[in-house]
Motif scaffolding. Structure first.
Motif, short mmCIF file in Angstrom:
data_model
loop_
_atom_site.label_atom_id
_atom_site.label_comp_id
_atom_site.label_asym_id
_atom_site.label_seq_id
_atom_site.Cartn_x
_atom_site.Cartn_y
_atom_site.Cartn_z
N ALA A 36 12.00 21.62 32.86
CA ALA A 36 11.77 23.00 33.27
C ALA A 36 11.80 23.09 34.79
O ALA A 36 11.24 22.24 35.49
CB ALA A 36 10.43 23.50 32.74
N ASN A 37 12.46 24.13 35.29
CA ASN A 37 12.53 24.38 36.73
C ASN A 37 11.79 25.68 37.06
O ASN A 37 12.05 26.71 36.44
CB ASN A 37 13.98 24.49 37.19
N ILE A 38 10.87 25.60 38.01
CA ILE A 38 10.17 26.80 38.47
C ILE A 38 11.01 27.44 39.56
O ILE A 38 11.12 26.91 40.67
CB ILE A 38 8.76 26.46 38.99
N MET A 39 11.63 28.56 39.23
CA MET A 39 12.55 29.21 40.14
C MET A 39 11.81 30.10 41.13
O MET A 39 10.80 30.71 40.80
CB MET A 39 13.58 30.02 39.35
N ASP A 40 12.34 30.18 42.33
CA ASP A 40 11.81 30.94 43.45
C ASP A 40 10.58 30.23 44.04
O ASP A 40 9.92 29.42 43.39
CB ASP A 40 11.46 32.38 43.06
N THR A 44 -3.31 36.09 42.27
CA THR A 44 -2.55 36.63 43.40
C THR A 44 -1.29 35.81 43.66
O THR A 44 -0.22 36.36 43.95
CB THR A 44 -3.42 36.65 44.67
N THR A 45 -1.41 34.50 43.52
CA THR A 45 -0.25 33.63 43.68
C THR A 45 0.81 33.95 42.64
O THR A 45 2.01 34.05 42.95
CB THR A 45 -0.67 32.15 43.57
N MET A 46 0.39 34.11 41.38
CA MET A 46 1.33 34.44 40.31
C MET A 46 1.96 35.81 40.52
O MET A 46 3.17 36.00 40.29
CB MET A 46 0.60 34.40 38.97
N GLU A 47 1.17 36.79 40.95
CA GLU A 47 1.69 38.14 41.18
C GLU A 47 2.78 38.12 42.25
O GLU A 47 3.83 38.76 42.09
CB GLU A 47 0.56 39.08 41.59
N SER A 48 2.54 37.40 43.34
CA SER A 48 3.54 37.31 44.41
C SER A 48 4.81 36.61 43.92
O SER A 48 5.93 37.02 44.24
CB SER A 48 2.96 36.56 45.61
N TRP A 49 4.61 35.55 43.13
CA TRP A 49 5.76 34.80 42.61
C TRP A 49 6.59 35.67 41.67
O TRP A 49 7.83 35.71 41.77
CB TRP A 49 5.25 33.55 41.90
N LEU A 50 5.93 36.40 40.76
CA LEU A 50 6.66 37.27 39.83
C LEU A 50 7.33 38.43 40.55
O LEU A 50 8.45 38.83 40.21
CB LEU A 50 5.70 37.80 38.76
N LYS A 51 6.65 38.97 41.55
CA LYS A 51 7.21 40.09 42.33
C LYS A 51 8.50 39.67 43.03
O LYS A 51 9.43 40.47 43.19
CB LYS A 51 6.19 40.57 43.35
N ASP A 52 8.57 38.40 43.44
CA ASP A 52 9.77 37.88 44.12
C ASP A 52 10.84 37.43 43.14
O ASP A 52 11.86 36.83 43.56
CB ASP A 52 9.39 36.72 45.05
N GLY A 53 10.62 37.68 41.85
CA GLY A 53 11.63 37.34 40.86
C GLY A 53 11.47 35.96 40.25
O GLY A 53 12.43 35.38 39.72
N GLY A 54 10.28 35.40 40.31
CA GLY A 54 10.05 34.07 39.78
C GLY A 54 10.11 34.01 38.26
O GLY A 54 9.68 34.93 37.57
N PHE A 55 10.65 32.92 37.74
CA PHE A 55 10.67 32.65 36.31
C PHE A 55 10.85 31.16 36.12
O PHE A 55 11.02 30.40 37.08
CB PHE A 55 11.78 33.44 35.60
N ILE A 56 10.78 30.70 34.87
CA ILE A 56 10.95 29.28 34.55
C ILE A 56 12.25 29.10 33.79
O ILE A 56 12.47 29.74 32.75
CB ILE A 56 9.77 28.75 33.72
N GLU A 57 13.08 28.24 34.30
CA GLU A 57 14.35 27.90 33.65
C GLU A 57 14.17 26.62 32.83
O GLU A 57 13.55 25.67 33.30
CB GLU A 57 15.44 27.71 34.70
N ILE A 58 14.69 26.63 31.62
CA ILE A 58 14.64 25.44 30.75
C ILE A 58 16.07 24.98 30.51
O ILE A 58 16.74 25.44 29.58
CB ILE A 58 13.95 25.75 29.41
N PRO A 59 16.56 24.05 31.32
CA PRO A 59 17.95 23.59 31.13
C PRO A 59 18.12 22.62 29.97
O PRO A 59 19.25 22.41 29.52
CB PRO A 59 18.27 22.90 32.47
N ASN A 60 17.02 22.03 29.51
CA ASN A 60 17.16 21.05 28.43
C ASN A 60 15.89 20.98 27.60
O ASN A 60 14.80 20.80 28.13
CB ASN A 60 17.48 19.67 29.01
N LEU A 61 16.04 21.13 26.31
CA LEU A 61 14.93 21.02 25.35
C LEU A 61 15.41 20.22 24.15
O LEU A 61 16.48 20.49 23.60
CB LEU A 61 14.47 22.40 24.90
#
Length: 362
Positions: free
Chosen positions: A233-237, A247-264
């Motif tokens: 899993a990659n934490i994007m942004d 507050t940390t999560m809110e700022s991260w989500l506001k900037d377009g943060g998400f988690i990418e799963i390239p392999n499962l």
């Protein structure tokens, strides 16, 4: 003339012998001075670095507990001791407990003793280890827990987290499960030199659990043996840590943060599944998972889950028809059909082909 040469030769031998003896004595003295200097300097350096590490642990423990409280978790312990002396544990924690404060179910992880050791030279690293076992509690279920080599490594990079690595072997939760190995790695990614950081992860993580043998007397819908669960899993942004986790999560989500799963990868009889996708979060920080998967044995798995009254009967019937029409044999010798299908989770519901097959809200 010959006698004079012999006298000068003897004189030179005496002088050279005296100088050599003095040089040897001087070299021993100089070496002793250097050794004493480095011994004293090294002792001061190591003591000072251990004291700095203790200050960092005290600070980060307070911040970590505050973040855990926001997530509905907490930490308790009977005694904690810090030690700046060389060859002694930097930190010793007796009867450490991690437990939840929210939710319908109650769970507790107890460790008899945790010890932490710093990395004397090189990368700033602190290793927390536990070899004395503990307890696992889930509601009224209480089980003794033992494990082999178990440690948590935390490294820092310019005051921020550089990496976190958890490793544990030969875990035995009595009357519940035996686990061969669990490994988790979270590692920061250096910022790119060019301005395209939107597509670059700030952290990369890997999780792997091998050969889990569940107690056959327990009530669960899958088989008792999990061969492999692996996820990258990659934490994007970029994540900018704040005093408050929310507050940390809110700022991260506001900037377009998400988690990418390239392999499962999941190997849990009768299911073998590979996939990739992403995890997004809503304003309440609830996850929305979307995966594109290819699997074998999913039809038999759905049938087993339905017979155990774990799934919604009506939608499973329709999903079986859709999946059966897409099924094919990847190899002629395969016993199970291969099926490619989207699987998602959102608002407490699991869906296949956009059909809800399990609603945890009911």
């Amino acid at each position: 003339m010959k006698t004079l040469i012999l006298k000068y030769t003897e004189f030179a031998k005496n002088i050279f012998s005296h100088k050599l003896s003095f040089f040897r004595i001087s070299m021993v003295s100089i070496a002793a001075c250097f050794f004493s200097f480095f011994l004293v300097f090294g002792g001061i350096y190591i003591t000072a670095s251990r004291n700095m590490a203790i200050k960092q642990i005290r600070f980060h423990m307070s911040q970590t507990i505050s973040w855990l409280n926001e997530l509905g978790l907490d930490i308790a312990y009977d005694n904690i001791e810090f030690n700046s002396l060389l060859f002694s544990p930097l930190v010793t924690i007796d009867n450490l407990q991690i437990y939840n404060t929210k939710g319908l179910n109650t769970w507790v992880l107890k460790f008899k003793q945790i010890k932490a050791y710093p990395n004397i030279f090189g990368t700033p690293r602190i290793r927390f280890s536990s070899n004395d076992g503990g307890k696992f509690i889930f509601n009224d279920f209480i089980s003794d827990m033992t494990s082999g080599n178990t440690f948590l490594d935390i490294t820092s990079n310019n005051g921020n987290i550089g990496s976190v690595m958890l490793h544990s072997e030969d875990i035995n939760i009595h009357d519940f499960a035996k686990i061969e190995r669990i490994t988790y790695l979270l590692e920061s990614v250096s910022a790119p030199t060019i301005n395209n950081s939107a597509n670059i992860p700030s952290f990369e993580s890997f999780f792997e659990i091998n050969n889990v043998e569940l107690n056959g007397l327990l009530n669960y819908p899958l088989s008792s043996h999990l061969t492999l669960l692996y996820a990258k899993a990659n934490i994007m942004d970029k994540i900018s840590p704040d005093e408050s986790f929310l507050t940390t999560m809110e700022s991260w989500l506001k900037d377009g943060g998400f988690i990418e799963i390239p392999n499962l990868i999941v190997q849990w009889e009768p299911l073998t599944l590979v996939g990739r996708g992403s995890i997004n979060f809503n304003e309440r920080f609830l996850p929305k998972v979307n995966l594109n998967t290819s699997s074998k044995g999913i039809l038999r798995l759905l049938q087993d889950l339905q017979e155990n009254n774990f799934l919604e009967n009506k939608n499973v019937f329709v999903a079986n028809i859709l999946l059966s029409n897409k099924a094919y044999k990847l190899n002629p010798e395969d016993k199970e059909m291969t099926i490619s299908a989207p699987i998602s989770y959102s608002d407490g519901k699991i869906a296949i082909e956009n059909l809800t097959i399990k609603d945890f809200n009911k």
